[in-house]
Design an enzyme around this catalytic site. Structure first.
Site, PDB file in Angstrom:
ATOM      1  NE  ARG A   1      -6.807  11.135   2.940  1.00 42.96           N
ATOM      2  CZ  ARG A   1      -6.015  10.341   2.256  1.00 42.96           C
ATOM      3  NH1 ARG A   1      -5.289   9.431   2.858  1.00 42.96           N
ATOM      4  NH2 ARG A   1      -5.915  10.432   0.945  1.00 42.96           N
TER       5      ARG A   1
ATOM      6  NE  ARG B   1      -2.626   2.136  -0.944  1.00 43.18           N
ATOM      7  CZ  ARG B   1      -1.925   2.854  -1.815  1.00 43.18           C
ATOM      8  NH1 ARG B   1      -1.441   2.260  -2.883  1.00 43.18           N
ATOM      9  NH2 ARG B   1      -1.728   4.140  -1.647  1.00 43.18           N
TER      10      ARG B   1
ATOM     11  NE  ARG C   1     -12.355   4.869  -3.261  1.00 43.98           N
ATOM     12  CZ  ARG C   1     -11.675   5.856  -2.695  1.00 43.98           C
ATOM     13  NH1 ARG C   1     -12.291   6.890  -2.190  1.00 43.98           N
ATOM     14  NH2 ARG C   1     -10.361   5.796  -2.610  1.00 43.98           N
TER      15      ARG C   1
ATOM     16  CG  ASP D   1       1.669   4.883  -4.122  1.00 42.20           C
ATOM     17  OD1 ASP D   1       0.616   5.541  -4.039  1.00 42.20           O
ATOM     18  OD2 ASP D   1       2.027   4.069  -3.257  1.00 42.20           O
TER      19      ASP D   1
ATOM     20  NE  ARG E   1       6.718   0.194  10.241  1.00 42.06           N
ATOM     21  CZ  ARG E   1       6.225   1.383   9.920  1.00 42.06           C
ATOM     22  NH1 ARG E   1       5.640   2.144  10.839  1.00 42.06           N
ATOM     23  NH2 ARG E   1       6.336   1.829   8.693  1.00 42.06           N
TER      24      ARG E   1
ATOM     25  CD  GLU F   1      -8.410  13.462   1.167  1.00 40.55           C
ATOM     26  OE1 GLU F   1      -8.637  12.242   1.022  1.00 40.55           O
ATOM     27  OE2 GLU F   1      -7.284  13.970   1.000  1.00 40.55           O
TER      28      GLU F   1
ATOM     29  CE1 TYR G   1      -5.868   2.124  -3.588  1.00 42.46           C
ATOM     30  CE2 TYR G   1      -4.055   3.606  -3.947  1.00 42.46           C
ATOM     31  CZ  TYR G   1      -5.139   3.209  -3.211  1.00 42.46           C
ATOM     32  OH  TYR G   1      -5.482   3.901  -2.082  1.00 42.46           O
TER      33      TYR G   1
HETATM   34  P1  FAD Z   1      -2.466  11.155 -13.727  1.00 44.01           P
HETATM   35  O1  FAD Z   1      -1.695  11.973 -12.765  1.00 44.01           O
HETATM   36  O2  FAD Z   1      -3.912  10.895 -13.436  1.00 44.01           O
HETATM   37  O3  FAD Z   1      -2.341  11.840 -15.156  1.00 44.01           O
HETATM   38  C1  FAD Z   1      -3.133  11.459 -16.260  1.00 44.01           C
HETATM   39  C2  FAD Z   1      -3.467  12.728 -17.047  1.00 44.01           C
HETATM   40  O4  FAD Z   1      -4.118  12.364 -18.254  1.00 44.01           O
HETATM   41  C3  FAD Z   1      -4.417  13.645 -16.288  1.00 44.01           C
HETATM   42  O5  FAD Z   1      -3.823  14.913 -16.134  1.00 44.01           O
HETATM   43  C4  FAD Z   1      -5.649  13.696 -17.201  1.00 44.01           C
HETATM   44  O6  FAD Z   1      -6.270  14.972 -17.218  1.00 44.01           O
HETATM   45  C5  FAD Z   1      -5.052  13.367 -18.560  1.00 44.01           C
HETATM   46  N1  FAD Z   1      -6.027  12.813 -19.504  1.00 44.01           N
HETATM   47  C6  FAD Z   1      -6.877  11.787 -19.312  1.00 44.01           C
HETATM   48  N2  FAD Z   1      -7.635  11.587 -20.431  1.00 44.01           N
HETATM   49  C7  FAD Z   1      -7.232  12.506 -21.339  1.00 44.01           C
HETATM   50  C8  FAD Z   1      -7.652  12.811 -22.661  1.00 44.01           C
HETATM   51  N3  FAD Z   1      -8.627  12.135 -23.289  1.00 44.01           N
HETATM   52  N4  FAD Z   1      -7.040  13.828 -23.311  1.00 44.01           N
HETATM   53  C9  FAD Z   1      -6.038  14.551 -22.700  1.00 44.01           C
HETATM   54  N5  FAD Z   1      -5.633  14.296 -21.429  1.00 44.01           N
HETATM   55  C10 FAD Z   1      -6.206  13.293 -20.768  1.00 44.01           C
HETATM   56  N6  FAD Z   1       0.895   8.704  -5.132  1.00 44.01           N
HETATM   57  C11 FAD Z   1       1.929   8.690  -4.261  1.00 44.01           C
HETATM   58  O7  FAD Z   1       3.019   8.236  -4.602  1.00 44.01           O
HETATM   59  N7  FAD Z   1       1.779   9.216  -3.007  1.00 44.01           N
HETATM   60  C12 FAD Z   1       0.617   9.766  -2.573  1.00 44.01           C
HETATM   61  O8  FAD Z   1       0.523  10.228  -1.428  1.00 44.01           O
HETATM   62  C13 FAD Z   1      -0.495   9.775  -3.463  1.00 44.01           C
HETATM   63  N8  FAD Z   1      -1.680  10.284  -3.084  1.00 44.01           N
HETATM   64  C14 FAD Z   1      -2.714  10.302  -3.968  1.00 44.01           C
HETATM   65  C15 FAD Z   1      -3.926  10.883  -3.576  1.00 44.01           C
HETATM   66  C16 FAD Z   1      -4.997  10.952  -4.473  1.00 44.01           C
HETATM   67  C17 FAD Z   1      -6.301  11.572  -4.031  1.00 44.01           C
HETATM   68  C18 FAD Z   1      -4.846  10.411  -5.781  1.00 44.01           C
HETATM   69  C19 FAD Z   1      -5.985  10.462  -6.753  1.00 44.01           C
HETATM   70  C20 FAD Z   1      -3.653   9.832  -6.164  1.00 44.01           C
HETATM   71  C21 FAD Z   1      -2.579   9.771  -5.276  1.00 44.01           C
HETATM   72  N9  FAD Z   1      -1.349   9.238  -5.649  1.00 44.01           N
HETATM   73  C22 FAD Z   1      -0.303   9.219  -4.766  1.00 44.01           C
HETATM   74  C23 FAD Z   1      -1.150   8.627  -6.988  1.00 44.01           C
HETATM   75  C24 FAD Z   1      -0.597   9.587  -8.011  1.00 44.01           C
HETATM   76  O9  FAD Z   1      -1.500  10.652  -8.218  1.00 44.01           O
HETATM   77  C25 FAD Z   1      -0.396   8.779  -9.285  1.00 44.01           C
HETATM   78  O10 FAD Z   1       0.566   7.785  -9.083  1.00 44.01           O
HETATM   79  C26 FAD Z   1       0.077   9.603 -10.422  1.00 44.01           C
HETATM   80  O11 FAD Z   1      -0.785  10.678 -10.608  1.00 44.01           O
HETATM   81  C27 FAD Z   1       0.056   8.734 -11.643  1.00 44.01           C
HETATM   82  O12 FAD Z   1       0.384   9.478 -12.735  1.00 44.01           O
HETATM   83  P2  FAD Z   1      -0.329   9.188 -14.119  1.00 44.01           P
HETATM   84  O13 FAD Z   1       0.433   9.991 -15.092  1.00 44.01           O
HETATM   85  O14 FAD Z   1      -0.483   7.748 -14.338  1.00 44.01           O
HETATM   86  O15 FAD Z   1      -1.829   9.737 -13.948  1.00 44.01           O
HETATM   87  N1  UDP Z   2      -7.513   2.493   5.735  1.00 51.04           N
HETATM   88  C1  UDP Z   2      -8.415   2.457   6.772  1.00 51.04           C
HETATM   89  N2  UDP Z   2      -8.261   3.317   7.821  1.00 51.04           N
HETATM   90  C2  UDP Z   2      -7.271   4.244   7.861  1.00 51.04           C
HETATM   91  C3  UDP Z   2      -6.354   4.292   6.798  1.00 51.04           C
HETATM   92  C4  UDP Z   2      -6.507   3.403   5.738  1.00 51.04           C
HETATM   93  O1  UDP Z   2      -9.345   1.657   6.759  1.00 51.04           O
HETATM   94  O2  UDP Z   2      -7.200   5.012   8.835  1.00 51.04           O
HETATM   95  C5  UDP Z   2      -7.693   1.529   4.622  1.00 51.04           C
HETATM   96  C6  UDP Z   2      -8.582   2.107   3.523  1.00 51.04           C
HETATM   97  O3  UDP Z   2      -9.350   1.058   2.961  1.00 51.04           O
HETATM   98  C7  UDP Z   2      -7.562   2.631   2.526  1.00 51.04           C
HETATM   99  C8  UDP Z   2      -6.452   1.579   2.646  1.00 51.04           C
HETATM  100  O4  UDP Z   2      -6.439   1.229   4.038  1.00 51.04           O
HETATM  101  O5  UDP Z   2      -8.070   2.692   1.222  1.00 51.04           O
HETATM  102  C9  UDP Z   2      -5.079   2.056   2.203  1.00 51.04           C
HETATM  103  O6  UDP Z   2      -4.723   3.218   2.937  1.00 51.04           O
HETATM  104  P1  UDP Z   2      -3.913   4.419   2.274  1.00 51.04           P
HETATM  105  O7  UDP Z   2      -3.650   5.449   3.313  1.00 51.04           O
HETATM  106  O8  UDP Z   2      -2.768   3.846   1.541  1.00 51.04           O
HETATM  107  O9  UDP Z   2      -5.043   4.892   1.275  1.00 51.04           O
HETATM  108  P2  UDP Z   2      -5.122   6.050   0.195  1.00 51.04           P
HETATM  109  O10 UDP Z   2      -4.801   7.325   0.874  1.00 51.04           O
HETATM  110  O11 UDP Z   2      -4.175   5.709  -0.911  1.00 51.04           O
HETATM  111  O12 UDP Z   2      -6.541   5.954  -0.184  1.00 51.04           O
END
Ligand code: FAD
Ligand code: UDP
Length: 402
Positions: free
Chosen positions: A296, A187, A265, A369, A191, A319, A367
């Site tokens: 972070r 991911r 996780r 996005d 560079r 976090e 996983y």
């Molecule tokens: P979700 O957003 O998880 O939505 C699923 C929903 O279903 C939830 O609201 C949940 O409450 C609901 N649900 C589950 N079970 C039930 C049930 N039984 N009844 C009713 N409701 C239910 N993506 C990026 O592009 N850039 C980022 O920087 C990025 N950072 C992230 C950081 C974190 C900490 C996390 C966890 C994710 C991150 N993502 C990021 C990913 C992004 O959150 C997901 O791609 C996106 O949320 C996916 O949408 P989804 O609808 O699949 O899931």
């Molecule tokens: N990672 C790491 N050190 C860093 C940043 C990322 O080891 O400073 C590793 C870590 O395992 C992480 C993965 O690279 O889960 C992908 O990084 P990204 O920033 O995409 O992770 P996310 O924020 O989605 O967990």
């Protein structure tokens, strides 16, 4: 939006389609089916708000927009997805950059020529740096990398891997890195220039008036009703077998964990309001050393330099990552070999569920996005839902891999 409020109320709605989960996947399905096929869509969401993990809100003390479930940066190279999301929001010109604090020094990420030269106290050209890393990676003896550690060493060599990746990954995944998939490390770009943009994608930015406004606009259609605070598990008999369902909750939970529990996780966010207008000078500082308990620190003010936040204080989230227990929000699929074997069994079960489609991050145990979740929902709409509702084709799941 106040907690528990129903969006686009239509109390008499007898749904043509039920969507479980109001995240990006579920809302994209609901919006497409309502707008394109004129279907009545009921979205059930167990949280008190829509939007899933991308939800954001104003911090009560500082007014700064915080991403409640962790920092969300939008980026994509998919022109269709970019066109689609721009129907609901404009984007700022934000480009993500991350720094990493190792051994009392701050380095740019992702690993680039700046990181390499600072780390080795050198002034290597791109070709010299490539040669150095290739020499360090030669410990693998040309073997095709099979897991996270081997992939990491092959990409950046052992010294940089140990400094920036090994402990960070141990804190983040609490899993033997030899059991982690090599995809996780790929991911991050590597560079041999001084370019330290975090993402390689063509399009990038943050929603001008925030994620909440964007997500609410997606649901704002008279044929869509979102019921928050409703858990599908308590209502499944009312819908399954009676009306088509798109399910975006955890796939193992749908089957009552019959085949076992997939490992996830979760992240604990420790919020602090600090008495300074600028805590760290950038949005994200990673802490890859073992002595910092967090992975972070996010300082949300820096995501919107164009906004005139007038607070003299700033809000930060530290976090802390850990394995999810039953009652925790599942965030990242751990995806060990045991999980992958279990997932195969769930996929077979999902294939046999007629009239239920599985999608999204939780429903596919992937996983994804945001742009991938949206892209995958657009494909499900075109390949499964439109043919079913417009042409009467059967709605067979094809498994969770929609
Ligand atoms: P979700 O957003 O998880 O939505 C699923 C929903 O279903 C939830 O609201 C949940 O409450 C609901 N649900 C589950 N079970 C039930 C049930 N039984 N009844 C009713 N409701 C239910 N993506 C990026 O592009 N850039 C980022 O920087 C990025 N950072 C992230 C950081 C974190 C900490 C996390 C966890 C994710 C991150 N993502 C990021 C990913 C992004 O959150 C997901 O791609 C996106 O949320 C996916 O949408 P989804 O609808 O699949 O899931
Ligand atoms: N990672 C790491 N050190 C860093 C940043 C990322 O080891 O400073 C590793 C870590 O395992 C992480 C993965 O690279 O889960 C992908 O990084 P990204 O920033 O995409 O992770 P996310 O924020 O989605 O967990």
């Amino acid at each position: 939006m106040p907690d528990g409020v129903v969006v686009a109320v239509n109390p008499d709605l007898a749904p043509d389609l039920v969507v479980v989960g109001a995240g990006f996947f579920g809302l994209t399905i609901a919006e497409r089916c309502a707008a394109e096929l004129d279907l009545k869509v009921l979205v059930l969401e167990r949280r008190e708000h829509l939007g899933g993990n991308a939800w954001s809100e104003a911090d009560p003390d500082t007014g700064i927009e915080v991403h409640k479930y962790g920092a969300h940066l939008f980026h994509t190279s998919n022109a269709k997805v970019w066109e689609y999301v721009n129907r609901f929001t404009d984007f700022t010109g934000y480009q993500h950059r991350v720094y990493s604090q190792h051994g009392g020094e701050v380095y740019p990420l992702p690993i680039n020529l700046g990181t390499i030269n600072q780390f080795f106290r050198s002034a290597h050209s791109p070709a010299q740096a490539r040669e150095l890393i290739a020499e360090q990676a030669s410990e693998l003896g040309g073997k095709e990398p099979e897991n996270f550690v081997e992939k990491g060493v092959s990409l950046i060599g052992r010294p940089l891997y140990e400094a920036f990746i090994a402990h960070y990954t141990a804190k983040q995944w609490q899993t033997d890195p030899e059991k982690l998939s090599a995809d996780i490390i790929t991911r991050l770009p590597v560079r041999y220039t001084y370019d330290n943009r975090y993402f390689n994608d063509t399009y990038e930015g943050l929603p001008v008036d925030g994620y909440a406004a964007w997500l609410e606009r997606m649901a704002d259609h008279p044929n869509i009703e979102v019921r928050t605070g409703v858990d599908f598990r308590e209502h499944r008999e009312e819908y399954v077998g009676r009306v088509p369902v798109v399910y975006t909750g955890p796939v193992d939970e749908y089957f009552d964990h019959d085949e076992g529990r997939l490992s996830w996780r979760t992240v604990d966010f420790e919020r602090e309001v600090v008495d300074t207008p600028d805590f760290q000078g950038c949005p994200v500082m990673n802490y890859p050393d073992a002595d910092a308990p967090y992975t972070r620190i996010i300082e949300f003010r820096h995501f919107h330099p164009e906004r005139d936040y007038d607070s003299e204080q700033t809000v930060i989230f530290k976090e802390f990552s850990r394995f999810a227990e039953d009652t925790d929000e599942p965030y990242y699929p751990v995806n060990t070999p045991e999980d992958r074997a279990m997932l195969m069994r769930y996929r077979d079960r999902a294939k046999a569920e007629d009239n239920v489609l599985f999608g999204g991050r939780l429903g596919t145990y992937k996983y994804l996005d945001m742009h991938m979740a949206i892209g995958s929902a657009l494909s499900m709409f075109e390949n499964k839902l439109r043919p079913h509702f417009a042409d009467g084709e059967a709605l067979t799941s094809g498994g969770v891999d929609a």
